[in-house]
Design a protein around this motif. Structure first.
Motif, PDB file in Angstrom:
ATOM      1  N   ASN A  88       0.821  -1.221   0.000  1.00  0.00           N
ATOM      2  CA  ASN A  88       0.000   0.000   0.000  1.00  0.00           C
ATOM      3  C   ASN A  88       0.854   1.271   0.000  1.00  0.00           C
ATOM      4  O   ASN A  88       0.495   2.258   0.619  1.00  0.00           O
ATOM      5  N   PHE A  89       2.011   1.199  -0.684  1.00  0.00           N
ATOM      6  CA  PHE A  89       2.760   2.447  -0.866  1.00  0.00           C
ATOM      7  C   PHE A  89       2.674   2.858  -2.333  1.00  0.00           C
ATOM      8  O   PHE A  89       2.328   2.037  -3.192  1.00  0.00           O
ATOM      9  N   ASN A  90       2.991   4.113  -2.597  1.00  0.00           N
ATOM     10  CA  ASN A  90       2.930   4.623  -3.961  1.00  0.00           C
ATOM     11  C   ASN A  90       4.065   4.005  -4.778  1.00  0.00           C
ATOM     12  O   ASN A  90       5.235   4.216  -4.485  1.00  0.00           O
ATOM     13  N   GLU A  93       6.823   6.320  -6.211  1.00  0.00           N
ATOM     14  CA  GLU A  93       7.726   7.066  -5.322  1.00  0.00           C
ATOM     15  C   GLU A  93       9.055   6.344  -5.184  1.00  0.00           C
ATOM     16  O   GLU A  93       9.120   5.116  -5.325  1.00  0.00           O
ATOM     17  N   GLN A 102       6.571   8.870   5.473  1.00  0.00           N
ATOM     18  CA  GLN A 102       5.839   8.259   6.585  1.00  0.00           C
ATOM     19  C   GLN A 102       6.321   8.819   7.921  1.00  0.00           C
ATOM     20  O   GLN A 102       5.524   9.103   8.810  1.00  0.00           O
ATOM     21  N   GLY A 104       7.486  11.720   8.387  1.00  0.00           N
ATOM     22  CA  GLY A 104       6.938  13.078   8.451  1.00  0.00           C
ATOM     23  C   GLY A 104       5.512  13.085   8.974  1.00  0.00           C
ATOM     24  O   GLY A 104       5.121  13.970   9.733  1.00  0.00           O
ATOM     25  N   TYR A 105       4.724  12.080   8.580  1.00  0.00           N
ATOM     26  CA  TYR A 105       3.342  12.004   9.079  1.00  0.00           C
ATOM     27  C   TYR A 105       3.326  11.857  10.602  1.00  0.00           C
ATOM     28  O   TYR A 105       2.357  12.241  11.260  1.00  0.00           O
ATOM     29  N   GLY A 107       5.417  13.287  12.528  1.00  0.00           N
ATOM     30  CA  GLY A 107       5.940  14.512  13.118  1.00  0.00           C
ATOM     31  C   GLY A 107       7.446  14.572  13.247  1.00  0.00           C
ATOM     32  O   GLY A 107       7.974  15.440  13.948  1.00  0.00           O
ATOM     33  N   ARG A 149       9.201   1.168   6.588  1.00  0.00           N
ATOM     34  CA  ARG A 149       8.259   2.294   6.703  1.00  0.00           C
ATOM     35  C   ARG A 149       7.537   2.273   8.046  1.00  0.00           C
ATOM     36  O   ARG A 149       7.381   3.307   8.692  1.00  0.00           O
TER      37      ARG A 149
ATOM     38  N   ALA B   9       3.607  17.218   9.749  1.00  0.00           N
ATOM     39  CA  ALA B   9       2.740  16.321   8.974  1.00  0.00           C
ATOM     40  C   ALA B   9       2.103  17.089   7.803  1.00  0.00           C
ATOM     41  O   ALA B   9       2.069  16.594   6.669  1.00  0.00           O
ATOM     42  N   THR B  12       4.648  17.739   5.195  1.00  0.00           N
ATOM     43  CA  THR B  12       4.970  16.492   4.488  1.00  0.00           C
ATOM     44  C   THR B  12       3.928  16.194   3.412  1.00  0.00           C
ATOM     45  O   THR B  12       4.272  15.802   2.291  1.00  0.00           O
ATOM     46  N   ILE B  13       2.657  16.399   3.764  1.00  0.00           N
ATOM     47  CA  ILE B  13       1.596  16.139   2.786  1.00  0.00           C
ATOM     48  C   ILE B  13       1.730  17.103   1.599  1.00  0.00           C
ATOM     49  O   ILE B  13       1.630  16.700   0.442  1.00  0.00           O
ATOM     50  N   LYS B  16       4.626  16.151  -0.588  1.00  0.00           N
ATOM     51  CA  LYS B  16       4.296  14.954  -1.366  1.00  0.00           C
ATOM     52  C   LYS B  16       3.386  15.312  -2.540  1.00  0.00           C
ATOM     53  O   LYS B  16       3.584  14.832  -3.666  1.00  0.00           O
ATOM     54  N   ARG B  19       5.362  17.314  -5.132  1.00  0.00           N
ATOM     55  CA  ARG B  19       6.302  16.414  -5.828  1.00  0.00           C
ATOM     56  C   ARG B  19       5.549  15.563  -6.849  1.00  0.00           C
ATOM     57  O   ARG B  19       6.034  15.298  -7.933  1.00  0.00           O
ATOM     58  N   ARG B  23       6.425  15.810 -10.702  1.00  0.00           N
ATOM     59  CA  ARG B  23       7.049  14.632 -11.335  1.00  0.00           C
ATOM     60  C   ARG B  23       6.380  14.334 -12.677  1.00  0.00           C
ATOM     61  O   ARG B  23       7.024  13.907 -13.623  1.00  0.00           O
ATOM     62  N   GLN B  90      -5.192   2.992  -4.645  1.00  0.00           N
ATOM     63  CA  GLN B  90      -3.977   2.187  -4.388  1.00  0.00           C
ATOM     64  C   GLN B  90      -3.808   1.867  -2.907  1.00  0.00           C
ATOM     65  O   GLN B  90      -2.847   1.229  -2.515  1.00  0.00           O
ATOM     66  N   LYS B  91      -4.732   2.363  -2.094  1.00  0.00           N
ATOM     67  CA  LYS B  91      -4.711   2.178  -0.629  1.00  0.00           C
ATOM     68  C   LYS B  91      -3.542   2.899   0.038  1.00  0.00           C
ATOM     69  O   LYS B  91      -3.228   2.647   1.189  1.00  0.00           O
ATOM     70  N   THR B  92      -2.838   3.782  -0.671  1.00  0.00           N
ATOM     71  CA  THR B  92      -1.742   4.515  -0.037  1.00  0.00           C
ATOM     72  C   THR B  92      -2.271   5.517   0.989  1.00  0.00           C
ATOM     73  O   THR B  92      -1.524   5.971   1.850  1.00  0.00           O
ATOM     74  N   GLU B  95      -1.495   4.966   4.656  1.00  0.00           N
ATOM     75  CA  GLU B  95      -0.275   5.492   5.302  1.00  0.00           C
ATOM     76  C   GLU B  95      -0.629   6.688   6.189  1.00  0.00           C
ATOM     77  O   GLU B  95      -0.091   6.872   7.267  1.00  0.00           O
ATOM     78  N   LEU B  96      -1.536   7.509   5.677  1.00  0.00           N
ATOM     79  CA  LEU B  96      -1.946   8.714   6.401  1.00  0.00           C
ATOM     80  C   LEU B  96      -2.910   8.379   7.535  1.00  0.00           C
ATOM     81  O   LEU B  96      -2.824   8.943   8.618  1.00  0.00           O
TER      82      LEU B  96
END
Lengths: 309, 257
Positions: A88-90, A93, A102, A104-105, A107, A149, B9, B12-13, B16, B19, B23, B90-92, B95-96
């Motif tokens: 489940n990662f991009n 990337e 991750q 960064g999310y 903190g 991650r 956070a 970071t978002i 992302k 980017r 890209r 994609q279920k990414t 992560e958040l």
């Protein structure tokens, strides 16, 4: 002993009416290496989903290190790292960016996030691939990337949902070593897996879940002593003409082929007596192995018992 | 607004998101520049010369603010809808969701990402327009405020679309069947004064009409609408959409089972 995770009477019914969890209660102590086993669709991933808040529970209570996941959202999430079953990662990337983002999310300032990414990518053998797009990684590398991650914020509790699925044996063993190492350093680990050998080797405590209910929750060693019998394959040095009849109670012998026999020994029987009896029959054993994994035997017997209820 | 970890956070978002669209700049930044460039050449230059004046300005000058606004609206919207839907698909997004990031930080990061693309395209298009028309901004504050708020509003709309979308078809339905007609009928290419009174009233129901005209007022100093009324409409829409987005996130619509 501090409890890392405490689940009380957890229920989950999905929108389509499927009742995935029917009242699960579970405690995992801090520092434990805990196996959560069950067949496909038993409720393992739903349980993990509820703990990580990706799945909304219908009823019940979840606490992480004594804090409720609803009232202490920040603290409980900070303590938790999750490695999901599906990638489940991009995929577009870069490897390093996935871990840094991750972190960064959670903190972590960028410099610290970069350092953490380097630490865990090195430990998991991915540092050389740090500038590659993640889609170019092999299946095993993708699994390791998800572990790196999940560790980026150094959680106290790591939950891994089938982390070694589809990974070759060499890589699987190196992942076992890594997980053993981080568990020894104090991280509590909950593992779901279909490789029962993996659970038997790594985990100290175990819960078996079936049809949304916990049907076994015990210490691994204690569970293994509950085996009624074990079946071994003995390889003989010389050719065996016919199935030998041993004058021993609770031992059953069957010829497999010209150089091997299958011996089922009931619980409590001294295995040295089997060797002695085989020697009397002129059979010299060159090697022996379990026919099936011990935990696998128990796992299947518990599921059968539950199915019969 | 944010404590330290929440700000990190959020940052970071945003990084992302920026980017991501940087890209794939050939898909995100170049096409709108080419499309709007063609509008300048064909409508503004070739056809515009025959039209003469519109609303007291050369036709090219008249359409430049509308075209800039059109590109900002479309790109803010499409950045958020495609980015957030892809994350969902994609279920990414998980992560958040597993991280200790509050819903308002997630929403702010994604929205600022959408605004960044909308404004990046806006800057490109504005720079291109300088080859076709002499722009002197009459009211800079109104100009900047309008473009920021409009960009924010359509980023929020894109987010709602992404939450409800179940397939890639679903993310193109609203831009094609709702957004584009509203933009074209929002006074980008003509002054509402040209329309019969009934259609002038109908135009008043189109929120994009107010945004285009307020932006045109900021640049040219002339508008078909009351600027204060336009800001009020923008504000009401933004508050309504933001509240809806937060509710959707809290409820987990489409992202939590």
């Amino acid at each position: 002993m501090t409890v890392a995770i405490s689940i009380r009477d957890l229920h989950k019914t999905y929108a389509n009416g499927f009742q995935a969890l029917k009242g699960i209660s579970l405690e995992v102590e801090q520092g434990d290496f805990f196996a959560l086993l069950g067949p496909n669709g038993a409720g393992k991933s739903t349980t993990i989903g509820v703990i990580s808040t990706l799945v909304k529970r219908s009823a019940g209570d979840v606490q992480v290190f004594g804090k409720n996941v609803d009232t202490h959202v920040y603290e409980t999430k900070l303590d938790l790292g999750v490695v999901p079953q599906e990638i489940n990662f991009n995929q577009f990337e870069k490897v390093q960016d996935i871990v840094i983002t991750q972190a960064g999310y959670y903190g972590l300032p960028r410099k610290q996030a970069q350092e953490r990414a380097e630490t865990y990518l090195r430990k998991l053998g991915l540092w050389e691939k740090r500038n590659d797009r993640s889609r170019s990684l092999s299946g095993g590398m993708k699994r390791r990337l998800m572990i790196a991650r999940a560790l980026a914020h150094e959680p106290r509790l790591l939950i891994l949902d089938e982390p070694t699925a589809g990974v070759d044996i060499e890589l699987r063993r190196s992942m076992w070593e890594f997980l053993t190492e981080i568990n020894a350093s104090g991280t509590t680990i909950i593992l779901t897996t279909h490789y029962l050998e993996e659970a038997e080797q790594l985990c100290r405590n175990i819960a078996i879940i079936d049809e949304g209910l916990i049907i076994e929750n015990t210490n691994m060693k204690k569970l293994l002593t509950e085996l009624d019998s074990q079946t071994f394959i003995f390889d003989s040095v010389a050719t065996i003409s016919e199935s030998p009849q041993l004058a021993l109670d609770n031992v059953c012998v069957r010829k497999v082929d010209d150089k091997s026999i299958e011996v089922t020994v009931s619980h409590g029987r001294n295995i040295n007596e089997v060797f002695a009896a085989l020697g009397d029959k002129g059979i010299i054993v060159s090697s022996m192995r379990n026919k099936t994994n011990r935990l696998e035997q128990l796992f299947l017997s518990r599921l059968n018992e539950n199915g019969a209820k | 607004m944010f404590s330290d970890h929440r700000y990190i956070a959020f940052e970071t978002i945003v990084i992302k998101e920026v980017r991501r669209f940087s890209r794939i700049w050939l898909q995100t930044l170049v096409p709108p520049a080419i499309t709007i460039g063609l509008y300048f050449v064909i409508f503004g230059n070739l056809v515009g010369r025959r039209i003469g004046e519109m609303g007291g300005f050369q036709y090219m000058e008249f359409i430049v603010p509308g075209l800039i606004m059109m590109s900002v609206i479309q790109n803010s919207y499409s950045n958020v809808v495609s980015s957030f839907f892809s994350q969902k698909f994609q279920k990414t997004v998980e992560e958040l969701l597993v991280a200790p990031v509050p819903n308002y930080v997630i929403l702010s990061g994604v929205i600022v990402g959408g605004m960044a693309r909308g404004l990046a395209v806006g800057v490109i298009v504005t720079t291109m327009s300088l080859f076709f028309a002499d722009l002197s901004i009459q009211y800079p504050l109104i100009t900047v405020l309008t473009i920021l708020l409009t960009s924010m509003l359509f980023s929020l709309m894109g987010f709602i679309n992404a939450v409800f979308a179940n397939s890639f078809d679903d993310i193109s339905i609203i831009p094609t069947f709702i957004l584009t007609p509203l933009i074209y009928l929002g006074g980008v290419f003509y002054s509402v004064q040209l329309l019969p009174s009934f259609w002038q009233i109908v135009s008043g129901l189109n929120p994009i009409f107010y945004m285009v005209n307020t932006f045109r007022y900021g640049i040219l100093g002339s508008s078909d609408v009351n600027v204060y009324w336009a800001f009020l409409i923008l504000g009401v829409f933004i508050v309504g959409l933001y509240t809806s987005c937060i509710w959707l996130l809290r409820n987990g619509n489409g992202i939590r089972s």
